[in-house]
Write a protein that holds these residues in place. Sequence first.
Motif, mmCIF file in Angstrom:
data_model
loop_
_atom_site.group_PDB
_atom_site.id
_atom_site.type_symbol
_atom_site.label_atom_id
_atom_site.label_comp_id
_atom_site.label_asym_id
_atom_site.label_seq_id
_atom_site.Cartn_x
_atom_site.Cartn_y
_atom_site.Cartn_z
ATOM 1 N N GLN A 126 0.826 -1.210 0.000
ATOM 2 C CA GLN A 126 0.000 0.000 0.000
ATOM 3 C C GLN A 126 0.862 1.263 0.000
ATOM 4 O O GLN A 126 0.601 2.211 -0.748
ATOM 5 C CB GLN A 126 -0.906 -0.010 1.241
ATOM 6 C CG GLN A 126 -1.740 1.245 1.419
ATOM 7 C CD GLN A 126 -2.498 1.256 2.747
ATOM 8 O OE1 GLN A 126 -2.526 0.256 3.468
ATOM 9 N NE2 GLN A 126 -3.102 2.380 3.077
ATOM 10 N N LEU A 127 1.906 1.284 0.823
ATOM 11 C CA LEU A 127 2.722 2.489 0.947
ATOM 12 C C LEU A 127 3.496 2.775 -0.333
ATOM 13 O O LEU A 127 3.574 3.925 -0.786
ATOM 14 C CB LEU A 127 3.684 2.338 2.128
ATOM 15 C CG LEU A 127 4.515 3.565 2.476
ATOM 16 C CD1 LEU A 127 3.623 4.739 2.864
ATOM 17 C CD2 LEU A 127 5.496 3.249 3.610
ATOM 18 N N THR A 145 2.805 1.776 -3.421
ATOM 19 C CA THR A 145 1.902 2.198 -4.497
ATOM 20 C C THR A 145 1.427 3.638 -4.293
ATOM 21 O O THR A 145 1.278 4.391 -5.264
ATOM 22 C CB THR A 145 0.683 1.260 -4.585
ATOM 23 O OG1 THR A 145 0.048 1.186 -3.299
ATOM 24 C CG2 THR A 145 1.095 -0.134 -5.019
ATOM 25 N N GLN A 146 1.228 4.048 -3.034
ATOM 26 C CA GLN A 146 0.795 5.417 -2.745
ATOM 27 C C GLN A 146 1.898 6.430 -3.038
ATOM 28 O O GLN A 146 1.667 7.442 -3.725
ATOM 29 C CB GLN A 146 0.359 5.539 -1.279
ATOM 30 C CG GLN A 146 -0.971 4.892 -0.970
ATOM 31 C CD GLN A 146 -1.307 4.982 0.512
ATOM 32 O OE1 GLN A 146 -0.468 5.328 1.334
ATOM 33 N NE2 GLN A 146 -2.549 4.653 0.848
ATOM 34 N N LEU A 147 3.091 6.178 -2.515
ATOM 35 C CA LEU A 147 4.178 7.149 -2.690
ATOM 36 C C LEU A 147 4.681 7.190 -4.128
ATOM 37 O O LEU A 147 5.088 8.245 -4.618
ATOM 38 C CB LEU A 147 5.343 6.817 -1.747
ATOM 39 C CG LEU A 147 5.088 7.024 -0.252
ATOM 40 C CD1 LEU A 147 6.345 6.687 0.547
ATOM 41 C CD2 LEU A 147 4.671 8.467 0.033
ATOM 42 N N HIS A 154 2.849 6.220 -6.833
ATOM 43 C CA HIS A 154 1.742 6.348 -7.795
ATOM 44 C C HIS A 154 1.860 5.287 -8.891
ATOM 45 O O HIS A 154 1.813 5.587 -10.091
ATOM 46 C CB HIS A 154 1.718 7.753 -8.403
ATOM 47 C CG HIS A 154 1.674 8.846 -7.373
ATOM 48 N ND1 HIS A 154 0.570 9.112 -6.598
ATOM 49 C CD2 HIS A 154 2.633 9.727 -6.970
ATOM 50 C CE1 HIS A 154 0.825 10.121 -5.780
ATOM 51 N NE2 HIS A 154 2.074 10.511 -5.982
ATOM 52 N N ALA A 177 5.223 -2.041 -8.181
ATOM 53 C CA ALA A 177 5.626 -1.898 -6.774
ATOM 54 C C ALA A 177 6.431 -3.106 -6.314
ATOM 55 O O ALA A 177 7.314 -2.982 -5.452
ATOM 56 C CB ALA A 177 4.404 -1.695 -5.898
ATOM 57 N N THR A 181 8.535 10.640 0.186
ATOM 58 C CA THR A 181 8.741 10.103 -1.160
ATOM 59 C C THR A 181 9.389 8.726 -1.072
ATOM 60 O O THR A 181 9.904 8.318 -0.019
ATOM 61 C CB THR A 181 9.654 11.021 -1.992
ATOM 62 O OG1 THR A 181 10.963 11.039 -1.396
ATOM 63 C CG2 THR A 181 9.098 12.447 -2.045
ATOM 64 N N GLY A 204 -3.687 4.155 9.185
ATOM 65 C CA GLY A 204 -2.839 4.764 8.168
ATOM 66 C C GLY A 204 -1.574 3.965 7.949
ATOM 67 O O GLY A 204 -1.141 3.204 8.822
ATOM 68 N N SER A 205 -0.978 4.145 6.790
ATOM 69 C CA SER A 205 0.197 3.357 6.431
ATOM 70 C C SER A 205 1.455 3.760 7.188
ATOM 71 O O SER A 205 2.466 3.053 7.129
ATOM 72 C CB SER A 205 0.458 3.475 4.922
ATOM 73 O OG SER A 205 0.633 4.836 4.556
ATOM 74 N N ARG A 206 1.423 4.871 7.946
ATOM 75 C CA ARG A 206 2.610 5.295 8.701
ATOM 76 C C ARG A 206 2.593 4.803 10.141
ATOM 77 O O ARG A 206 3.626 4.788 10.809
ATOM 78 C CB ARG A 206 2.723 6.828 8.691
ATOM 79 C CG ARG A 206 2.686 7.474 7.310
ATOM 80 C CD ARG A 206 3.725 6.890 6.360
ATOM 81 N NE ARG A 206 3.665 7.497 5.043
ATOM 82 C CZ ARG A 206 4.522 8.437 4.631
ATOM 83 N NH1 ARG A 206 5.472 8.868 5.423
ATOM 84 N NH2 ARG A 206 4.422 8.941 3.410
ATOM 85 N N ASP A 243 -5.736 -8.146 1.619
ATOM 86 C CA ASP A 243 -5.379 -6.784 1.993
ATOM 87 C C ASP A 243 -4.326 -6.822 3.100
ATOM 88 O O ASP A 243 -3.834 -7.900 3.475
ATOM 89 C CB ASP A 243 -6.619 -5.990 2.439
ATOM 90 C CG ASP A 243 -7.324 -6.623 3.636
ATOM 91 O OD1 ASP A 243 -6.760 -7.546 4.271
ATOM 92 O OD2 ASP A 243 -8.452 -6.189 3.949
#
Length: 415
Positions: free
Chosen positions: A31-32, A34-36, A38, A44, A98, A161-163, A248
């Motif tokens: 997830q992280l 793919t998010q950072l 894009h 990924a 990033t 959240g992913s963090r 997931d």
Amino acid sequence: MTFDNRAVPIALAAVLIDTIGFGIVMPIFPQLITQLGHIGLEQATRVAGYMLVVFSVMQFFAGPVLGNLSDRFGRRPILMTSMLCFGIDYALMAWAPTLGWLFLGRAIAGAAGAVYGPAGSVIADVTPPEKRGATFGLIGMAFGIGFIVGPAIGGLLAEFGSRAPFIAAAVLALVNAATMYFLMPETLAVENRRPFHLHDAHIIGAFRPLFHAGNAAPLLAAWFVWQLAHMVYPSTWSFWAAMRLGWDAKAIGWSLAFVGVIMACVQGMLTGPVIRRFGERRAMVAGMCSAGLAFYLFAFASTGWQAYVLMAVSAFQGFVFPAFNGLLSRMVDAKHQGALQGGIGSMGSISSILGPLLLTQALATGVDHGFPGANFLLAAVLVTIALGVIVWKVLDRVPASDAAPRASSPSPAAE
């Protein structure tokens, strides 16, 4: 099991907490990234492989240095420094805006990745040679327990959240460092310390004591190939499960927790008795057979229940690390145990450089061609090669100290 020195359970706790910190972030990496970045999951997967390579390159160069430093200054200061750096690393990744910052965080973690080497040295310092194989199994047990707690917590914290898992991992690492500062005694006697020489602080220097030690060469070769195959889990599991099974972060976390449960049970209850009864080399063969079969069947698995069955089948691979480490630790003297463990770590780092490149590319390429199990098929082939080396070059040369006891002799009681 009872311990003659309280440094052993503290060192095992360091492995446990470090593994929790590592496992806690695994479910959210797809997830992280793919998010950072894009990007999609397939791309990924490749990025995650490159990230593991960065980690392993740094560990490759730092491992022997830290192992030799622990032979000079002791195990305790190296372990504490490592945990402090891990805490900084996880905090950095919790903030990373990033993919570049994520790569930097993994580089820091790689350079500080000395936990398993010094922890193994602590065991070698205070454990009689004939008991080291079983005691090294407790490192695997701590690793397994960490994979029970870490991924499960990571999957649950992903809801926030992913963090969030990175913040939790940073706190755990810093608490671990503080615990070692206040409670951990030093295990390396002053008379067994030796000067630090930079020319010895590399993988060749670290393994110099083994060059004339019996069957070390084929044993090390088999271990290297085994490590390549074993990288299929950290480098591809989360991405394979997401693409092949549709899991997931929470489902991935629970699957890794299940692996941790069965690995902890095997290493905590079976490793010592199996090694004492059958010897370290035969235990290694049994573990490799378990892994090879599971990897081959994973290549064709398509449902969640099949994956769980195969995770149980592969649990006996937990015999491999303690058996291997117990054999090699008897091949060097007390003054070079830290160098040995650092060298083992760096050899693992070489496989961790090549393994993710091979296995993530195999997974991504297999997905392109409609076969998402290509990563596990490659891992099965590698295990078969390692097993062949063990059977051909090592198993038939079992020394008396490693042979199974006679049938008429009762096996020693568990410690």
